[in-house]
Design an enzyme around this catalytic site. Structure first.
Site, PDB file in Angstrom:
ATOM      1  N   ASN A 136      87.306  55.186  59.681  1.00  0.00           N
ATOM      2  CA  ASN A 136      88.451  56.081  59.551  1.00  0.00           C
ATOM      3  C   ASN A 136      89.624  55.217  59.077  1.00  0.00           C
ATOM      4  O   ASN A 136      90.244  54.502  59.849  1.00  0.00           O
ATOM      5  CB  ASN A 136      88.762  56.724  60.906  1.00  0.00           C
ATOM      6  N   HIS A 174      91.777  68.766  60.862  1.00  0.00           N
ATOM      7  CA  HIS A 174      91.041  68.568  62.132  1.00  0.00           C
ATOM      8  C   HIS A 174      89.714  69.343  62.120  1.00  0.00           C
ATOM      9  O   HIS A 174      89.171  69.663  63.178  1.00  0.00           O
ATOM     10  CB  HIS A 174      91.850  69.063  63.354  1.00  0.00           C
ATOM     11  N   ARG A 230     106.086  66.412  64.452  1.00  0.00           N
ATOM     12  CA  ARG A 230     106.175  67.383  63.348  1.00  0.00           C
ATOM     13  C   ARG A 230     106.723  68.721  63.842  1.00  0.00           C
ATOM     14  O   ARG A 230     106.367  69.175  64.930  1.00  0.00           O
ATOM     15  CB  ARG A 230     104.790  67.613  62.730  1.00  0.00           C
ATOM     16  N   GLU A 279      84.974  63.192  66.824  1.00  0.00           N
ATOM     17  CA  GLU A 279      84.882  63.294  65.362  1.00  0.00           C
ATOM     18  C   GLU A 279      83.941  62.239  64.792  1.00  0.00           C
ATOM     19  O   GLU A 279      83.221  62.500  63.835  1.00  0.00           O
ATOM     20  CB  GLU A 279      86.294  63.140  64.757  1.00  0.00           C
ATOM     21  N   ARG A 313      85.739  59.142  57.069  1.00  0.00           N
ATOM     22  CA  ARG A 313      86.568  60.323  57.304  1.00  0.00           C
ATOM     23  C   ARG A 313      87.533  60.480  56.129  1.00  0.00           C
ATOM     24  O   ARG A 313      88.231  59.528  55.763  1.00  0.00           O
ATOM     25  CB  ARG A 313      87.366  60.140  58.592  1.00  0.00           C
TER      26      ARG A 313
END
Ligand code: ADP
Length: 402
Positions: free
Chosen positions: A7, A180, A241, A385, A91
């Site tokens: 990743n 996601h 965010r 993940e 990823r």
């Protein structure tokens, strides 16, 4: 089959070596501060020992070379030879409309990932650095790209089209993509398994609540709506965010603060969310501690966060015309029991009741946190993940050799 899952961010790289038969993590670690002074490399083999080294990593290739060397290091390496790694799984944040599932990396796939860099300028170029470094260091070793957006490509047009002139979708592919996806996919599958309900006949809402947070409505195993949009800025109020807001605010702030659009977007990405509201921290552990000490802004930020999550769950219940299970995952979802409690307290109208004891006890592990008679099951499922990436990599690489 041993698969190296990578990743790659612009200045960091997380890795896991996973045996896909046993699904055991053989080794894992992080290369931090790539291309920045003060690099740190960590390596954790499965026996639990962990080493951290201060080492400069001018680029991703140097970082991946450190990973490979650590894996075959005679002292605490987990492999005898790099030949034992059968493939690498990468990823990739944005796959645009092109990728509806994971793909074996070839020149064409690389070209499409490059094309999507426009939509994820912070992420896709970094992922490509990782892919190119692996190509160089392990030529001929198959690589698989696993996209955060792919799971959401099943969304119907009514969910992914914005209320904008349609030509912007046609010309620029401006639409909701969602992110996601690997996490929502894993967690929804695992929720169905865990509850013993058929995934292909289920309505599940998954809440991935971490630094970045998103919610997904999943019908019969397929994403039908999700809260992030063209970029990961839309949706919930997150750590830093803003999530959803009136788009006119951007110009308004720009004028008032004498900033350009890019600078305002930067504020929406990095200085907003619970950090912006509390003026304190993006980390929910800090906010809880401050709240307990009487900091009202920290309390307010947590309330706003929980309210927005509950509001999305309500709207996705409508999108799904009902819901069988709601699942929490990622750093906040798996650990923040008080936030979960606050969210669920908004959902009593759905016949949902929280099992207070189970909620307090279910930290970082799988569990059901609703009462036996709750009309909807509420679960905690730690996301994984990396395992999904390893599974997809194995499936595609095994298919290649058939
Ligand atoms: P990401 O992958 O988006 O960086 P994670 O899923 O790792 O994020 O979640 C990180 C966040 O999880 C942290 O910012 C923190 O707010 C929250 N978190 C982690 N552990 C706890 C905890 N024990 N209690 C409350 N919040 C936690």
């Amino acid at each position: 089959m041993d698969v190296l899952v990578i990743n790659c961010g612009s200045s960091s790289l997380k890795y896991q070596l996973i045996n896909t038969q046993t699904e055991e993590v053989l080794a894992s670690g992080i290369c931090d501060r790539i291309g920045i002074k003060g690099g740190q490399f960590s390596y954790k083999p499965k026996d639990g020992s962990k080493t951290t080294q201060n080492v400069e990593m001018p680029d991703h290739e140097v970082a991946i070379k450190l990973v490979l060397n650590a894996l075959v290091n005679p002292k605490d390496g987990i492999l005898k030879s790099l030949d034992e790694i059968k493939a690498t799984g990468h990823r990739i944040v944005h796959g645009g409309e092109h990728f509806t599932e994971s793909a074996l990396v070839n020149d064409e796939v690389i070209h499409h990932i490059e094309e999507c860099a426009d939509l994820a300028p912070l992420h896709n170029p970094a992922h490509l650095l990782g892919i190119r470094a692996c190509q160089h260091l392990m030529p001929n070793k198959p690589m698989v790209a696993v996209f955060d957006t792919a799971f959401h490509q099943t969304m119907p047009p009514r969910a992914y089209i914005y209320g904008l002139p349609y030509e912007y979708y046609e010309k620029y592919k401006i639409r909701r993509y969602g992110f996601h996806g690997t996490s929502h996919s894993y967690v929804s599958k695992r929720t169905a398994e865990f509850l013993g309900i058929p995934l292909e006949n289920s309505k599940i809402i998954t809440c991935h609540l971490g630094n970045g947070s998103s919610i997904c409505a999943i019908e019969n195993g397929k994403s039908i709506d999700t809260s992030m949009g063209l970029t990961p800025l839309e949706g919930l109020v997150m750590g830093t965010r803003s999530g959803d807001l009136d788009p006119a605010i951007i110009d308004y702030i720009a004028q008032k603060e004498n900033l350009n659009t890019k600078e305002v977007i930067n504020i929406l990405n990095k200085k907003s969310g619970v950090l912006g509201i509390s003026g304190l921290s993006s980390d929910f552990r800090d906010l809880l501690a401050a709240d307990e000490e009487g900091n009202l802004k920290a309390r307010f930020a947590r309330e706003v966060f929980a309210y927005h999550v509950a509001k999305y769950i309500g709207s996705y219940t409508a999108a799904l015309t009902g819901v069988d299970a709601i699942t929490f995952c990622a750093g906040v979802g798996e650990n923040a029991k008080f936030i979960r409690g606050k969210i669920v307290s908004h959902l009593q109208f759905l016949g949902i009741t929280l099992d207070e004891k189970a909620n307090l006890e279910t930290i970082g592990k799988e569990g059901i946190i609703s009462t036996k008679d709750s009309k909807v099951k509420v679960c905690v499922i730690p996301t994984n993940e990396e395992l999904m990436i390893a599974r997809d990599t194995r499936a595609l690489v095994a298919g290649k050799h058939l």
